[in-house]
Design a protein around this motif. Structure first.
Motif, short mmCIF file in Angstrom:
data_model
loop_
_atom_site.label_atom_id
_atom_site.label_comp_id
_atom_site.label_asym_id
_atom_site.label_seq_id
_atom_site.Cartn_x
_atom_site.Cartn_y
_atom_site.Cartn_z
N HIS A 1 21.52 -34.91 17.40
CA HIS A 1 21.21 -34.51 18.78
C HIS A 1 22.00 -35.38 19.76
N ASN A 2 22.01 -36.69 19.52
CA ASN A 2 22.73 -37.61 20.40
C ASN A 2 24.23 -37.38 20.35
N ARG A 3 24.75 -37.10 19.15
CA ARG A 3 26.19 -36.82 19.02
C ARG A 3 26.58 -35.58 19.81
N TYR A 4 25.74 -34.56 19.74
CA TYR A 4 26.02 -33.31 20.45
C TYR A 4 26.09 -33.56 21.95
N TYR A 5 25.10 -34.25 22.50
CA TYR A 5 25.08 -34.47 23.94
C TYR A 5 26.14 -35.47 24.39
N GLY A 6 26.46 -36.44 23.55
CA GLY A 6 27.54 -37.37 23.87
C GLY A 6 28.88 -36.65 23.94
N LYS A 7 29.12 -35.79 22.98
CA LYS A 7 30.38 -35.04 22.95
C LYS A 7 30.44 -34.05 24.12
N THR A 8 29.31 -33.41 24.42
CA THR A 8 29.25 -32.48 25.54
C THR A 8 29.56 -33.19 26.85
N MET A 9 29.01 -34.40 27.01
CA MET A 9 29.26 -35.18 28.22
C MET A 9 30.73 -35.55 28.33
N ARG A 10 31.31 -36.04 27.25
CA ARG A 10 32.73 -36.43 27.29
C ARG A 10 33.62 -35.22 27.60
N ASN A 11 33.31 -34.06 27.01
CA ASN A 11 34.10 -32.86 27.27
C ASN A 11 33.96 -32.41 28.72
N ALA A 12 32.77 -32.51 29.28
CA ALA A 12 32.54 -32.09 30.66
C ALA A 12 33.33 -32.98 31.61
N VAL A 13 33.31 -34.29 31.37
CA VAL A 13 34.05 -35.23 32.22
C VAL A 13 35.55 -34.98 32.08
N PRO B 1 28.17 -31.02 40.41
CA PRO B 1 26.71 -31.14 40.25
C PRO B 1 26.24 -31.00 38.81
N GLY B 2 26.87 -30.12 38.05
CA GLY B 2 26.48 -29.94 36.65
C GLY B 2 26.78 -31.18 35.82
N VAL B 3 27.96 -31.77 36.04
CA VAL B 3 28.33 -32.97 35.30
C VAL B 3 27.43 -34.13 35.71
N THR B 4 27.14 -34.24 37.00
CA THR B 4 26.25 -35.29 37.50
C THR B 4 24.87 -35.18 36.88
N LYS C 1 20.81 -37.18 33.14
CA LYS C 1 19.89 -36.86 32.05
C LYS C 1 20.11 -37.80 30.86
N LEU C 2 21.38 -38.04 30.52
CA LEU C 2 21.68 -38.93 29.40
C LEU C 2 21.31 -40.37 29.71
N ALA C 3 21.48 -40.78 30.96
CA ALA C 3 21.11 -42.14 31.36
C ALA C 3 19.59 -42.30 31.31
N LYS C 4 18.88 -41.28 31.71
CA LYS C 4 17.42 -41.34 31.70
C LYS C 4 16.88 -41.47 30.27
N LYS C 5 17.55 -40.83 29.32
CA LYS C 5 17.11 -40.88 27.92
C LYS C 5 17.74 -42.05 27.17
N ASN C 6 18.42 -42.95 27.89
CA ASN C 6 19.06 -44.15 27.32
C ASN C 6 20.13 -43.83 26.28
N MET C 7 20.77 -42.68 26.41
CA MET C 7 21.88 -42.37 25.51
C MET C 7 23.16 -43.02 26.02
N ILE C 8 23.24 -43.17 27.34
CA ILE C 8 24.29 -43.99 27.95
C ILE C 8 23.60 -44.90 28.96
N ASN D 1 28.97 -45.25 37.33
CA ASN D 1 30.41 -45.50 37.45
C ASN D 1 31.20 -44.21 37.25
N LEU D 2 30.80 -43.41 36.26
CA LEU D 2 31.49 -42.15 36.02
C LEU D 2 31.34 -41.20 37.21
N LYS D 3 30.12 -41.11 37.75
CA LYS D 3 29.88 -40.23 38.90
C LYS D 3 30.72 -40.66 40.09
N SER D 4 30.80 -41.97 40.31
CA SER D 4 31.58 -42.50 41.42
C SER D 4 33.06 -42.18 41.26
#
Length: 84
Positions: free
Chosen positions: A20-32, A49-52, A57-64, A71-74
């Protein structure tokens, strides 16, 4: 291999969580990556807004870490503002 029932269950849960974490990590990297590859300002502004949301969401779940998400959003906001 584990002998206890509880440790076998823990192994199953960890594997499920890892996938589950790998999927969302990869999705995040691809979106960025996709947002950074965009050269059209209107399209990039629509994607932000979607990437933000995904980063928060990932920061809230402590995945990043929350600072990494900020920093990424900025950096993405600065990139979009620089587009002509």
């Amino acid at each position: 291999m584990a002998n206890h029932k509880s440790s076998l269950k823990r192994i199953r849960q960890e594997e499920k969580r890892r996938l589950h974490n790998r999927y969302y990590g990869k999705t995040m990297r691809n979106a960025v990556r996709k947002l950074r590859a965009t050269t059209d300002k209107a399209e990039a502004t629509a994607m932000l807004p979607g990437v933000t949301k995904l980063l928060d969401k990932l920061a809230k779940k402590n995945m990043i870490h929350k600072n990494k998400a900020n920093n990424l959003k900025s950096k993405l906001a600065l990139y979009i503002n620089k587009l002509a």
